[in-house]
Design an enzyme around this catalytic site. Structure first.
Site, PDB file in Angstrom:
ATOM      1  N   THR A  23       0.795  -1.218   0.000  1.00 44.06           N
ATOM      2  CA  THR A  23       0.000   0.000   0.000  1.00 44.06           C
ATOM      3  C   THR A  23       0.832   1.274   0.000  1.00 44.06           C
ATOM      4  O   THR A  23       0.303   2.352  -0.248  1.00 44.06           O
ATOM      5  CB  THR A  23      -0.905   0.007   1.234  1.00 44.06           C
ATOM      6  OG1 THR A  23      -0.133  -0.353   2.382  1.00 44.06           O
ATOM      7  CG2 THR A  23      -2.031  -0.991   1.097  1.00 44.06           C
TER       8      THR A  23
ATOM      9  N   GLY B 122      -7.584   2.809   0.094  1.00 40.71           N
ATOM     10  CA  GLY B 122      -7.354   1.512  -0.533  1.00 40.71           C
ATOM     11  C   GLY B 122      -8.586   0.649  -0.716  1.00 40.71           C
ATOM     12  O   GLY B 122      -8.594  -0.229  -1.577  1.00 40.71           O
ATOM     13  N   GLU B 123      -9.626   0.875   0.104  1.00 36.68           N
ATOM     14  CA  GLU B 123     -10.833   0.064  -0.040  1.00 36.68           C
ATOM     15  C   GLU B 123     -11.967   0.822  -0.719  1.00 36.68           C
ATOM     16  O   GLU B 123     -12.905   0.211  -1.228  1.00 36.68           O
ATOM     17  CB  GLU B 123     -11.272  -0.463   1.328  1.00 36.68           C
ATOM     18  CG  GLU B 123     -10.213  -1.386   1.925  1.00 36.68           C
ATOM     19  CD  GLU B 123     -10.668  -2.137   3.160  1.00 36.68           C
ATOM     20  OE1 GLU B 123     -11.732  -1.799   3.709  1.00 36.68           O
ATOM     21  OE2 GLU B 123      -9.958  -3.069   3.569  1.00 36.68           O
TER      22      GLU B 123
END
Length: 732
Positions: free
Chosen positions: A473, A691-692
């Site tokens: 990430t 990120g989601e």
């Protein structure tokens, strides 16, 4: 440090490094093969032996017999650890499925033995010599068959996951326009590149696990509980992780068997779980059945909305709450969301990237598209008309910062939405039927307590140490950027050390809380170090400026290196004031597809995400996060499915050859735009995770684009050509 009030405008008001696109500082190590991934850490312990796991050949029942003699006599074998000879290990708050020990079988490929040998090949060959017989029991393997007996699911810290405002039934019955449809999503696999892998070594009663894990402190607690040993005797080290997507949030059987195998062999043992075992042995995203009901006026204003989700799991497991986002997206005074769970005897269902919300959007955002068509309203306009001014799920809460309408409008402009034809199957390009789709996206923006240690050496270099992890990430880089910004040094003068449980406890990587929380922890440690340096120099900490490797107060200045060696620990806690806010991230997702008019084959032509996620700490790595999530979401829409053998209770396509995921050719063009708004409620840096968010909505945009191209509405994911071909428009 406690974050007890909204951040002021002064915090990083004119950043030099934070918010700038920055190449990953760990990138050179990864591309040169020098980044130490778990299985490849040959230098951490001498004399490493190899372990190979044997999985159960049934889904439910018990082991009747296990013949180990041939395996133990095989060349190179050092030890065999067998479930029939081992009491069941303990459990933890983070595990549902039994990890090892005893004769009871709860799911297919449950670990039942581990062979330890001098080489991997010897361990594998000996494992094939183990002969096991079973007493089987009848199992439950189909969600649809057990759905009617479901119970209300429990959520994370929530006794019953059913929530309502007003009177949905009454408002729905009175609505001029009523919508009621059911959608299904299949079981899905994390399918990360790096397998579960661990090297275990004992020194007396102390255990070190060099492993691949997203949450270091959680796992330290779990290992202590599972192996019934003091937490202080466990060390977890995981500096580099080759992908996890939630599958590595928790301790898995390879770590337990590496520890047990090392004890039996009296030497370090390394295990990489073989790929065909991973999907059934570990966890997955559970299948769902979702019902969405919407009552609206002819003007498109929603009066009532209900989103109910059914999923299954091993007894005691959590549900996949597909209704999680629905309480935050659209206005409507009378609403109901519910999550129900049934017991199944399939492998454990657990967290996978944006649990609940990723699959929930596949239902909700298609339902919104269907409602828009029924009302003859543009799908973007329908969403804008139902933009709430406070949280629909809890009207007492304000939004911390929300720019969903701006994201949708900006996306429409950039994507050329005005060229979309509302009538399905009306645009062609040769043999291709062309369609556009849109979806809104929401993912919560949680934060968690996080700590770090920041130090300075005699050369003026800054070091950051925390048990935070980097699962691809970009954690290394954003924490280096934060420290460089705070301490007034160039980025290249910062070194970051991650993933060791001997470092201060961070938030860890998961749930989209990692970036905002971990950088806030680094910020807190930098504040403490700045105070210590200022005190050492006799400067006022509140007036001292840190820039260009110097500390300045008025006409006085000192070189930063003169304070060395010095370090400080800091921890960021988040105050109760945040409970007054609905803290989320938002996106407008757009997709254009082509569908072969002859075969029903779907080809994505282009995708766009416009994201509202606070300050973007590193736009370069954030973009990488979002496009990766868009690819995953496209996979959910078009191809990803764990096929259940409903006779024997296991996932048939349990390897990367048969579990299909998108490849480069499937996604030719992606664009990501960040609004880069600042959310002062979330943290001192005003940044959120992203990120989601990228997986919440794109799949629905794909589905809506397919409908716009063909006029065929598929509500049973994935949308494969066999579900399209019968309904395709007649060929001219």
């Amino acid at each position: 440090m406690k974050f007890e009030a909204p951040a002021t405008d002064k915090t990083f008001s004119d950043p030099r490094i934070v918010g700038k696109s920055t190449k990953r500082i760990d990138g050179p190590r990864k591309v040169t093969g020098t980044a130490p991934y778990a299985y490849e850490r040959h230098d951490v312990a001498a004399g490493q032996a190899y372990g190979y796991i044997v999985g159960a050949g049934i889904a439910k029942g018990s082991i009747a017999s296990m013949d180990l003699d041939e395996a133990r006599a095989a060349p190179g074998v050092i030890a065999v650890v067998a479930a029939t000879e081992t009491d069941p290990v303990g459990t933890s708050d983070y595990n549902t499925a039994p990890l090892f020990g005893g004769r009871k079988i709860a799911h297919y490929h449950q670990a039942i033995a581990c062979v330890v040998a001098e080489t991997f090949e010897q361990a594998r060959a000996a494992a094939a010599l183990i002969r096991t017989t079973y007493d089987t029991e009848k199992g439950r393997y189909e969600l649809a068959k057990v759905k009617d007996g479901a119970k209300i699911a429990r959520g994370w810290g929530v006794p019953e996951d059913i929530k309502k405002n007003g009177d949905f039934d009454k408002a729905f019955a009175a609505a001029p326009v009523q919508f009621d449809q059911t959608y299904t999503t299949p079981d899905e696999s994390h399918a990360m590149m790096e397998p579960f892998a661990t090297i275990a070594a004992w020194e007396g009663d102390k255990l070190t696990l060099w492993t691949s894990n997203q949450m270091i402190d959680w796992s330290k607690q779990a290992v202590a509980s599972i192996l019934n040993m003091p937490k202080e005797n466990v060390r977890i080290d995981s500096p580099f992780i080759g992908g996890g997507f939630g599958g590595k949030l928790f301790v898995r059987s390879e770590a337990v068997l590496a520890a047990l195998g090392a004890k039996a062999a009296k030497r370090p043992v390394k295990i990489a779980m073989q790929r065909p075992l991973m999907i059934n042995n570990a966890t997955h995203r559970p299948a769902t059945i979702q019902r969405v009901r919407i009552g609206a006026g002819r003007d498109g204003k929603i009066a009532a909305m209900a989103h109910e989700c059914w999923s299954g799991n091993l007894p005691g497991g959590d549900a996949e709450n597909g209704a999680a986002q629905t309480r935050s997206l659209y206005a409507g005074a009378d609403n109901l969301t519910a999550s129900y769970i049934s017991d199944l005897d399939l492998p454990e269902g657990n967290a996978m990237r944006a649990p609940g919300e990723a699959v929930g959007h596949l239902a909700l955002e298609v339902a919104m598209d269907e409602l828009a068509e029924a009302l003859d309203i543009d799908p973007i306009e329908l969403r804008i008309r139902n933009e709430p001014d406070k949280s629909p799920g809890d009207p007492s809460k304000r939004f911390s910062d929300r720019h969903l309408v701006e994201a949708l409008r900006e996306g429409a402009k950039r994507f050329g939405w005005n060229k979309r034809q509302a009538r399905p199957a009306s645009v062609r390009d040769g043999k291709w039927l062309i369609g556009m789709g849109v979806a809104a996206g929401y993912r919560g923006a949680p934060v968690a307590k996080s700590a770090a240690r920041v130090g300075i050496d005699i050369e003026g270099r800054i070091s950051v140490s925390t048990d935070m992890t980097d699962i691809g990430t970009g954690s290394y880089t954003i924490m280096a950027q934060t420290a460089a910004e705070c301490m007034g040094v160039p980025l290249e003068d910062v070194t970051v050390h991650l993933g060791d449980s001997e470092f201060p406890v961070s938030s860890g990587s998961g749930g989209q809380w990692g970036a905002a929380s971990s950088t806030a922890g680094v910020y807190a440690a930098c504040v403490e170090l700045r105070k210590a340096i200022a005190d050492k120099f006799g400067f006022d900490p509140d007036r001292a400026e840190f820039a260009d490797g110097e500390v300045r107060e008025g006409s006085k200045s000192r070189q930063l290196a003169e304070a060395a060696p010095l370090s400080a620990d800091g921890e960021m806690e988040f105050g109760d004031f945040q409970q007054d806010y609905d803290m989320g991230t938002y996106a407008g997702h757009f997709c254009e597809v082509g569908v072969d008019a002859y075969t029903g084959e779907v080809r994505i032509r282009r995708m766009l995400a416009v994201c509202d996620a606070g300050r973007i700490l590193n736009p370069l790595s954030a973009r990488s996060q979002v496009i990766g999530a868009m690819v995953m979401s496209a996979g959910s829409a078009l191809m990803e499915e764990l096929a259940v053998d409903k006779r024997f209770g296991f996932f048939v396509n349990h390897d990367l050859a048969a579990y299909e995921v998108p490849v480069h050719a499937d996604i030719p063009e992606q664009e990501v735009i960040f609004l880069d708004t600042l959310d002062p409620i979330i943290s001192p840096l005003k940044a959120k995770g992203v990120g989601e968010l990228g997986i919440c909505g794109p799949g629905a945009a794909v589905a809506n684009a397919i409908y716009n191209a063909t006029g065929v509405r598929v509500r049973d994911y994935p949308i494969t050509l066999d579900k399209l071909i019968e309904g395709l428009p007649a060929l001219a």
